[in-house]
Design a protein around this motif. Structure first.
Motif, PDB file in Angstrom:
ATOM      1  N   ARG A  18       3.393  -5.352   3.922  1.00 13.85           N
ATOM      2  CA  ARG A  18       2.842  -6.313   2.970  1.00 13.85           C
ATOM      3  C   ARG A  18       1.780  -7.125   3.686  1.00 13.85           C
ATOM      4  NH1 ARG A  18       6.868  -9.369  -0.301  1.00 13.85           N
ATOM      5  NH2 ARG A  18       6.709  -7.940  -2.018  1.00 13.85           N
ATOM      6  N   ILE A  19       0.780  -7.547   2.924  1.00 17.50           N
ATOM      7  CA  ILE A  19      -0.337  -8.293   3.514  1.00 17.50           C
ATOM      8  C   ILE A  19      -0.787  -9.382   2.544  1.00 17.50           C
ATOM      9  CG2 ILE A  19      -2.043  -6.634   2.674  1.00 17.50           C
ATOM     10  CD1 ILE A  19      -2.273  -8.473   6.015  1.00 17.50           C
ATOM     11  N   LEU A  20      -1.168 -10.530   3.077  1.00 15.80           N
ATOM     12  CA  LEU A  20      -1.695 -11.616   2.258  1.00 15.80           C
ATOM     13  C   LEU A  20      -3.187 -11.384   2.050  1.00 15.80           C
ATOM     14  CD1 LEU A  20      -1.095 -14.289   0.828  1.00 15.80           C
ATOM     15  CD2 LEU A  20      -1.615 -15.453   2.968  1.00 15.80           C
ATOM     16  N   VAL A  21      -3.616 -11.316   0.794  1.00 15.86           N
ATOM     17  CA  VAL A  21      -5.010 -11.029   0.468  1.00 15.86           C
ATOM     18  C   VAL A  21      -5.559 -12.050  -0.522  1.00 15.86           C
ATOM     19  CG1 VAL A  21      -4.809  -8.531   0.848  1.00 15.86           C
ATOM     20  CG2 VAL A  21      -4.383  -9.465  -1.435  1.00 15.86           C
ATOM     21  N   GLU A  22      -6.882 -12.126  -0.555  1.00 12.58           N
ATOM     22  CA  GLU A  22      -7.588 -12.844  -1.605  1.00 12.58           C
ATOM     23  C   GLU A  22      -8.356 -11.800  -2.395  1.00 12.58           C
ATOM     24  OE1 GLU A  22     -10.182 -16.812  -1.999  1.00 12.58           O
ATOM     25  OE2 GLU A  22     -11.028 -15.307  -0.646  1.00 12.58           O
ATOM     26  N   LYS A  55       6.862  -8.962  -6.305  1.00 15.87           N
ATOM     27  CA  LYS A  55       5.843  -9.628  -7.116  1.00 15.87           C
ATOM     28  C   LYS A  55       4.448  -9.429  -6.519  1.00 15.87           C
ATOM     29  CE  LYS A  55       8.652 -11.574 -10.037  1.00 15.87           C
ATOM     30  NZ  LYS A  55       8.632 -11.274 -11.437  1.00 15.87           N
ATOM     31  N   GLU A  56       4.115  -8.211  -6.140  1.00 13.40           N
ATOM     32  CA  GLU A  56       2.815  -7.948  -5.550  1.00 13.40           C
ATOM     33  C   GLU A  56       1.687  -8.216  -6.542  1.00 13.40           C
ATOM     34  OE1 GLU A  56       5.089  -5.503  -5.865  1.00 13.40           O
ATOM     35  OE2 GLU A  56       5.679  -4.878  -3.854  1.00 13.40           O
ATOM     36  N   TRP A  58       0.835  -1.202   0.000  1.00 17.39           N
ATOM     37  CA  TRP A  58       0.000   0.000   0.000  1.00 17.39           C
ATOM     38  C   TRP A  58       0.864   1.244   0.000  1.00 17.39           C
ATOM     39  CZ3 TRP A  58      -0.184   2.653   4.884  1.00 17.39           C
ATOM     40  CH2 TRP A  58       0.411   1.968   5.936  1.00 17.39           C
ATOM     41  N   LEU A  59       0.237   2.348  -0.377  1.00 16.83           N
ATOM     42  CA  LEU A  59       0.928   3.629  -0.507  1.00 16.83           C
ATOM     43  C   LEU A  59       0.814   4.399   0.795  1.00 16.83           C
ATOM     44  CD1 LEU A  59      -0.553   4.560  -3.981  1.00 16.83           C
ATOM     45  CD2 LEU A  59       1.709   3.614  -3.530  1.00 16.83           C
ATOM     46  N   LEU A 112      -6.561 -11.897   4.615  1.00 19.33           N
ATOM     47  CA  LEU A 112      -6.569 -13.283   5.070  1.00 19.33           C
ATOM     48  C   LEU A 112      -6.140 -13.443   6.533  1.00 19.33           C
ATOM     49  CD1 LEU A 112      -5.253 -15.058   1.869  1.00 19.33           C
ATOM     50  CD2 LEU A 112      -7.599 -14.964   2.721  1.00 19.33           C
ATOM     51  N   LEU A 113      -5.680 -12.366   7.156  1.00 16.04           N
ATOM     52  CA  LEU A 113      -5.295 -12.430   8.567  1.00 16.04           C
ATOM     53  C   LEU A 113      -6.443 -12.083   9.511  1.00 16.04           C
ATOM     54  CD1 LEU A 113      -1.726 -10.878   8.402  1.00 16.04           C
ATOM     55  CD2 LEU A 113      -2.366 -13.285   8.533  1.00 16.04           C
TER      56      LEU A 113
END
Length: 108
Positions: A89-93, A70-71, A21-22, A48-49
């Motif tokens: 950084r965050i893990l998303v669906e 590799k976002e 994110w910015l 996802l968290l």
């Protein structure tokens, strides 16, 4: 990555990946740039968290000269705050709809 049949015309597609994110963005808008989806696509983004869900509009693609990694997507500061992002950084669906193999921005 999976496809789920919504009805006979539209298919919901989903992918998991890393989002960033910015931090310096001060706008209060929900938007993102995505690795491959076209501008105007509406995305359902799930953290996802913590299971929070937001909807963002794709404004364009991640620049080819992006050296950060590799976002899957880069989202606005406001979108990240609403999603409850705590780290860089965050893990998303990410989910979106396609119609006959083409991206549709008419849903969500």
């Amino acid at each position: 990555y999976y496809k789920q049949q919504k009805d006979s015309t539209y298919v919901e597609e989903s992918e998991k990946g890393i989002a960033t994110w910015l931090r310096e963005d001060s706008q209060t808008k929900m938007y993102a740039v995505h690795r491959s989806l076209p501008a105007g696509t509406i995305l359902k983004v799930r953290n996802l968290l913590n299971e929070r869900i937001i909807y963002v509009k794709v404004l364009g693609n991640i620049p080819a000269n992006n050296t950060a990694g590799k976002e899957t997507m880069i989202m606005s500061n406001y979108a990240a705050q609403t999603l409850g992002v705590l780290d860089d950084r965050i893990l998303v669906e990410v989910s979106y709809f396609t119609k006959e193999g083409k991206i549709s921005s008419n849903f969500y």
